[in-house]
Scaffold this motif. Structure first.
Motif, PDB file in Angstrom:
ATOM      1  N   ALA A 131       0.807  -1.310   0.130  1.00 45.35           N
ATOM      2  CA  ALA A 131       0.395  -0.370   0.278  1.00 45.35           C
ATOM      3  C   ALA A 131       1.267   1.605  -0.267  1.00 45.35           C
ATOM      4  O   ALA A 131       0.114   2.133  -0.372  1.00 45.35           O
ATOM      5  CB  ALA A 131      -1.088   0.145   1.319  1.00 45.35           C
ATOM      6  N   LEU A 132       2.307   1.563   0.477  1.00 47.87           N
ATOM      7  CA  LEU A 132       2.624   2.762   1.056  1.00 47.87           C
ATOM      8  C   LEU A 132       3.705   2.842  -0.076  1.00 47.87           C
ATOM      9  O   LEU A 132       3.992   3.767   0.002  1.00 47.87           O
ATOM     10  CB  LEU A 132       3.413   2.272   1.873  1.00 47.87           C
ATOM     11  N   ARG A 251      -0.010   9.393  14.956  1.00 52.64           N
ATOM     12  CA  ARG A 251      -0.738   8.417  13.459  1.00 52.64           C
ATOM     13  C   ARG A 251       0.570   8.170  12.300  1.00 52.64           C
ATOM     14  O   ARG A 251       0.525   8.415  11.114  1.00 52.64           O
ATOM     15  CB  ARG A 251      -1.593   8.933  12.750  1.00 52.64           C
ATOM     16  N   GLN A 276      -4.513   5.283  10.296  1.00 52.72           N
ATOM     17  CA  GLN A 276      -4.086   6.390   9.621  1.00 52.72           C
ATOM     18  C   GLN A 276      -5.411   6.885   8.564  1.00 52.72           C
ATOM     19  O   GLN A 276      -5.864   5.728   7.595  1.00 52.72           O
ATOM     20  CB  GLN A 276      -2.380   6.207   8.587  1.00 52.72           C
ATOM     21  N   PRO A 277      -5.809   8.449   8.632  1.00 54.38           N
ATOM     22  CA  PRO A 277      -6.741   8.809   7.412  1.00 54.38           C
ATOM     23  C   PRO A 277      -6.208   9.366   6.052  1.00 54.38           C
ATOM     24  O   PRO A 277      -5.425   8.849   5.710  1.00 54.38           O
ATOM     25  CB  PRO A 277      -7.132  10.179   8.149  1.00 54.38           C
ATOM     26  N   VAL A 278      -6.912   8.534   5.233  1.00 60.47           N
ATOM     27  CA  VAL A 278      -6.661   8.825   3.665  1.00 60.47           C
ATOM     28  C   VAL A 278      -7.807   8.834   3.076  1.00 60.47           C
ATOM     29  O   VAL A 278      -9.226   9.083   2.636  1.00 60.47           O
ATOM     30  CB  VAL A 278      -6.421   6.763   3.104  1.00 60.47           C
ATOM     31  N   VAL A 279      -7.034  10.071   2.135  1.00 61.55           N
ATOM     32  CA  VAL A 279      -7.864  11.118   1.212  1.00 61.55           C
ATOM     33  C   VAL A 279      -8.176  11.235  -0.106  1.00 61.55           C
ATOM     34  O   VAL A 279      -6.745  10.131  -0.170  1.00 61.55           O
ATOM     35  CB  VAL A 279      -7.942  12.632   2.093  1.00 61.55           C
ATOM     36  N   ASP A 280      -9.099  10.945  -0.394  1.00 57.60           N
ATOM     37  CA  ASP A 280      -9.014  10.673  -1.466  1.00 57.60           C
ATOM     38  C   ASP A 280      -9.743  11.358  -2.569  1.00 57.60           C
ATOM     39  O   ASP A 280      -9.753  13.113  -2.296  1.00 57.60           O
ATOM     40  CB  ASP A 280      -9.542   9.682  -2.604  1.00 57.60           C
ATOM     41  N   ASP A 281      -9.306  11.530  -3.540  1.00 55.51           N
ATOM     42  CA  ASP A 281     -10.004  13.431  -4.831  1.00 55.51           C
ATOM     43  C   ASP A 281     -11.079  13.374  -4.913  1.00 55.51           C
ATOM     44  O   ASP A 281     -10.786  15.368  -4.756  1.00 55.51           O
ATOM     45  CB  ASP A 281      -9.325  12.669  -6.528  1.00 55.51           C
ATOM     46  N   THR A 285     -12.539  10.476   3.359  1.00 56.44           N
ATOM     47  CA  THR A 285     -11.862  10.320   4.445  1.00 56.44           C
ATOM     48  C   THR A 285     -11.851   8.775   4.383  1.00 56.44           C
ATOM     49  O   THR A 285     -13.212   8.594   5.540  1.00 56.44           O
ATOM     50  CB  THR A 285     -11.609  10.857   5.414  1.00 56.44           C
ATOM     51  N   LEU A 288      -6.643   3.382   6.356  1.00 53.75           N
ATOM     52  CA  LEU A 288      -5.077   2.925   5.385  1.00 53.75           C
ATOM     53  C   LEU A 288      -6.047   1.579   5.778  1.00 53.75           C
ATOM     54  O   LEU A 288      -5.910   0.592   5.103  1.00 53.75           O
ATOM     55  CB  LEU A 288      -4.565   2.671   5.634  1.00 53.75           C
ATOM     56  N   GLU A 291      -7.831   0.166   3.057  1.00 50.06           N
ATOM     57  CA  GLU A 291      -6.852   0.206   1.298  1.00 50.06           C
ATOM     58  C   GLU A 291      -5.870  -0.900   1.585  1.00 50.06           C
ATOM     59  O   GLU A 291      -5.551  -1.951   0.626  1.00 50.06           O
ATOM     60  CB  GLU A 291      -6.439   1.135   1.598  1.00 50.06           C
ATOM     61  N   ARG A 294      -8.871  -4.181   0.734  1.00 50.86           N
ATOM     62  CA  ARG A 294      -8.263  -3.689  -0.684  1.00 50.86           C
ATOM     63  C   ARG A 294      -7.589  -4.602  -1.072  1.00 50.86           C
ATOM     64  O   ARG A 294      -7.712  -5.787  -2.156  1.00 50.86           O
ATOM     65  CB  ARG A 294      -8.832  -2.631  -1.279  1.00 50.86           C
TER      66      ARG A 294
END
Lengths: 439, 439
Positions: A131-132, A251, A276-281, A285, A288, A291, A294
C-alpha cells in the motif's frame, strides 16, 4: 523461455522474477539442509515457539468457546454455522476481540475498524509495504540486521530497501536521520521505516524509551511512517516498554502483530493496526486499514474463519488478555535466555572472552541473542561446527540486506530445554575456541 | 505525502500504490453496498457456496480423523501435536493427500513435490504470476471476461494484462493466437494465459474438448504457459471434460485448485500444481513448485496447519475422493442452474425474447450464467433494479479488464433456494421488461 534440454517444458531461472534470485529467499535453505544432515546436533537455529504447553484437545474447547460466545451474543444457528463455514469478511471477523486485547495488553486504543486480520504477520507486512510504496522513487528503510520477512516482501515487490545499521548499542535515531537525508538528496522519498523495537529478530536488541520518543518525533519531522513489528513482547518476561503505537499521537505508526507466538502458530493469525486517515480526490476519508483490506482481497481474500475462531476462543478464555495466557510461556523463555547467558559466562570467563574477542548482548526477553566471534561465521564455519562439534547456529550475515555481520552469530533459545542449552553452549564454546585458534 | 488538512497523519490516495486506484479493487464495493441497502431483495450476485449440507460438529470429526491417520502412520504424540500446533513446511503438509485426490478425481498424475498448498486459490494465482512474470516486457493474457482475482493480482504486481475476449460461443484459440502475435509484434513476451476452462466465473462458459487440445498445441507452439483455474468442476453435476492438466504432455499447464467450494470455504485451502522443471545457471534442476514455495515463504509463510488438518480429514473420510463428497452438492447446484434456466424460459417466451433482444447461455454446471439485456446494465440500472424491483445481479462489465460486457448481466445461482430463484427470476423479468421500455 525454453532452453535446449532433455526436459519438456523446462524453464530457466533467468526467465523468472528477480526475487527468486535474491539470496534472502535462499538463506534458510542451507540452514535447513545442515539441520537435516546433522540431526544429532544441538540447534540454536530455529526461532520456533516451544510447544510443551500446548495440548491438542484444547483446540476443541477453544472452538466451542467461540461458538458459545457467538450464541450468547444473539447469533442464530445459521449465523454460527456461516461464521465458521463460509468465507468471512476480508478485514476479519474478530477485529473487535483483537482491538480489545490490544487495549488491555498493550495500551493501544484504536477502533476495531483500524484492524485488519491477516494470515500471520507476514501478510500484514506485505499489505503495508504494497500500500505505502507507490513506485521506484519510494524507499523502505529497515533497521539492520533485520527480519528476513521484510527483506523478502521488498524483493517480491521490487521495492528498494535502505538498511539503517544498528550500532553496538542498537538502533540510533541519528543513523536513521542520516539515511533519510541521503535518500532525499538522491531525489527519493523515504516512505516508511520497519523496525522491531522489542527483543528484535535477529539481534535481540530493544530500543530504550527515550529513543522511542525521539523516533516518533523524527518520523513526524520527516513525514515518515513506522512499521512496528511486535512478535516477542508478550512472550518475554516482566514488564515491557510501551509500544511505539501506544505512544503515537500523530498516527505515524502502523503496528504489525502476530498471534502465532502468543497463542497458536498453526492458526496463522496476525494483524495490522492502520488507523491513518486516507483522503481521496473527492475529499472522502477512509482508513489505511480499508486500503490494506482491499489489497488483501487480492492476496488471500480472507483469513481462514476456522483460524480466527480458535484464536478468538483462546482470547475469550482469558477475558481478552493474551498476556494472561502467556505468563507461563514468557517465564519459560525468560529462563531459557538467562540460562543461555549464564552458560556463556561460564564458558567464557572474562579474561578469556576479552583475549578471544568474544562478546554478546544480554536481551531481557525474546528468542534471540547476538554473539560476536573472532572469525568469519559463514556457511563453511557453520558446516564445520555442525559436523565436528555438533552444534548449529545462524550466521548473522543472513540478516543484512547489504552485507555486514560477518563475525556475528544469532543464537535462538526458544526451542531448547535447559539441558540442551547447557550441552549446546559447551559445544559452541569448544567450536569457537578451536576455530579462533586456526591459522 | 501529508496534505494540508485537519487530520494528523492523513495520507492521500495519490501517494499510495496505483493498484489501490484500480477499479477492480472497488467493483465489489458498490455491489456490497447495494446488497446492504436492500436486504429484502433477491440477490443473484454472490458466488457463495451453499452451506446447507454443512454441520459445525463435523469439523471435530474431521480433525480427529486426520490426527488418527497420523497416528496410524506412526507419528508420535509429540509429532501429532506439532503437526497441528506448529508452523508447518511452507509447501504444505498434505501434499500427498492432494496429489492422491487429483489422481483419483481428475486423472492428474503428478508427484506430491509438484503441489504447493496455498491460502485459497487466490494465493496460488499470486504465486504463479509473481514467479512467471519477470518484468514489464512480460505479458499475462487472460480470457475475458475474467475472474477479478487474476486482474487484482496483476494490479498488485504492476503486471500488464492482455484480455482475449470470449466470443458468443466462448473462448477461441484464434483470438489467443492473434493476441500473442500482436504482443510479440510490440516486442513483448506473451508469458502465460489464465483461463477457467469449466463453467467459468463470470460467464459460465466451458471450453470444448477439441479446443482444449488446440489450446495445448498453441501453448507449445508459442512457448506459453497456461494457468488453469478449476474451482467449479467437482461441484457441477455429471461427468466433466478432462482438465487441461490431465491432457498436458509438454508441461505447459500450471493447474490452480481450490478446496473451498468442494470441501470447506472457511478453511481457505487451495493449491498450485507446478511440475515444470526449472534449470538454474549451474545446471541444477528443480520444480516450479519449489520456486512458488520460495515466494510463498514471503507472503503467508505457510498455510494454517489447522486448515490443512480439517480438509485432510474430509478427504480421508472419502478415501481421498473429493468428488464423492460433492455428489449431493453438485446435484443441488445442478438443480439450481436448471431451475434458473427453466424460469428464464418461462419468463421470456421465444417471441418476446427475440423482440426484446434478451438471451442467455445455458451452462451445464458451475455457479454462473450470462444474460444479455437490451440496455446498459450499469450501476444505475442495478440500483433501480434493487430499489424498485427487489432483485440484485452483477454487471458483467465488472469483469472486463479493458471495457466490454456493458449489456450483460452475471447471474449466480449457488446460494438461492428454488423458491427464491422462481421469485427472483420473476422480479428480474419485470425489471428487464420495464427497463427495456424506457426511452
Amino acid at each position: 523461455m525454453t532452453r535446449p534440454g532433455p526436459q519438456p517444458g523446462a524453464l530457466h531461472t533467468a526467465d523468472l522474477h528477480a526475487s527468486l534470485g535474491d539470496p534472502v529467499l535462499d538463506t534458510m535453505n542451507f540452514l535447513n539442509e545442515v539441520t537435516h544432515r546433522y540431526p544429532e546436533a544441538v540447534s540454536f537455529a530455529p526461532g520456533r515457539p516451544y510447544d510443551g504447553f500446548f495440548e491438542t484437545e484444547q483446540i476443541f474447547d477453544h472452538l466451542h468457546r467461540y461458538l458459545d460466545h457467538l450464541e450468547a451474543n444473539g447469533a442464530s444457528p445459521g449465523q454460527i454455522r456461516s461464521s465458521l463455514f463460509q468465507y468471512g469478511p476480508t478485514s476479519g471477523q474478530i477485529r473487535e476481540l483483537i482491538a480489545d486485547s490490544l487495549r488491555k495488553d498493550e495500551g493501544i486504543d484504536v477502533p476495531a475498524e483500524s484492524v485488519v486480520v491477516t494470515v500471520g504477520c507476514q501478510e500484514a507486512m506485505f499489505l503495508a509495504v504494497r500500500a505505502l510504496i507507490r513506485g521506484p522513487e519510494d524507499v523502505l528503510l529497515v533497521s539492520s540486521p533485520c527480519y528476513v520477512g521484510i527483506t523478502g516482501v521488498a524483493a517480491l515487490l521490487d521495492v528498494d530497501l535502505t538498511p539503517v545499521e544498528e550500532g553496538d548499542k542498537g538502533f540510533r535515531c541519528e543513523d536513521l536521520e542520516a539515511a533519510v537525508l541521503a535518500e532525499r538528496a538522491r531525489g527519493r522519498r523515504p516512505r516508511a521505516f520497519y523496525v522491531t523495537p522489542d527483543h528484535s529478530n535477529p539481534s535481540g536488541s530493544t530500543i530504550p524509551l527515550e529513543t522511542r520518543h525521539e523516533l516518533l518525533e523524527l518520523a513526524d519531522r520527516y513525514d515518515l511512517l513506522i512499521l512496528e513489528d511486535s512478535p516477542y513482547r508478550l512472550v518475554s518476561p516482566g514488564r515491557q516498554l510501551p509500544t511505539l503505537k501506544s505512544l503515537d499521537r500523530a498516527r505515524r505508526v502502523v503496528h504489525l502483530g502476530s498471534l502465532s507466538k502468543t497463542l497458536f502458530p498453526g492458526a496463522r493469525v496476525g494483524y495490522a493496526v492502520a488507523d491513518q486517515p486516507v483522503v481521496d480526490d473527492t475529499g472522502r476519508t477512509g482508513l489505511l486499514a480499508a486500503e490494506l483490506t482491499r489489497i488483501k482481497s487480492m492476496v488471500t481474500v480472507n483469513t481462514p474463519s476456522l483460524s480466527q475462531a480458535v484464536v478468538a476462543g483462546m482470547l475469550l478464555s482469558a477475558g481478552g488478555r493474551a498476556a494472561d495466557l502467556n505468563v507461563e510461556t514468557a517465564a519459560y523463555y525468560g529462563d531459557a535466555m538467562r540460562t543461555t547467558l549464564a552458560r556463556l559466562a561460564e564458558a567464557f570467563p572474562e579474561e578469556e572472552r576479552v583475549a578471544l574477542g568474544v562478546r554478546w548482548n544480554e536481551p531481557s526477553g525474546g528468542f534471540f541473542l547476538s554473539l560476536t566471534v573472532p572469525f568469519h561465521a559463514d556457511n563453511a564455519a557453520l558446516e564445520r561446527s555442525a559436523e565436528q562439534f555438533g552444534v548449529i547456529w545462524t550466521p548473522m550475515s543472513y540478516f543484512y540486506p547489504r552485507g555486514g555481520g560477518e563475525r556475528v552469530i544469532r543464537l535462538s533459545v526458544s526451542y531448547l530445554t535447559h539441558a540442551e542449552i547447557a550441552d549446546g553452549v559447551e559445544r559452541l564454546a569448544c567450536f569457537i575456541k578451536d576455530q579462533a585458534a586456526r591459522p
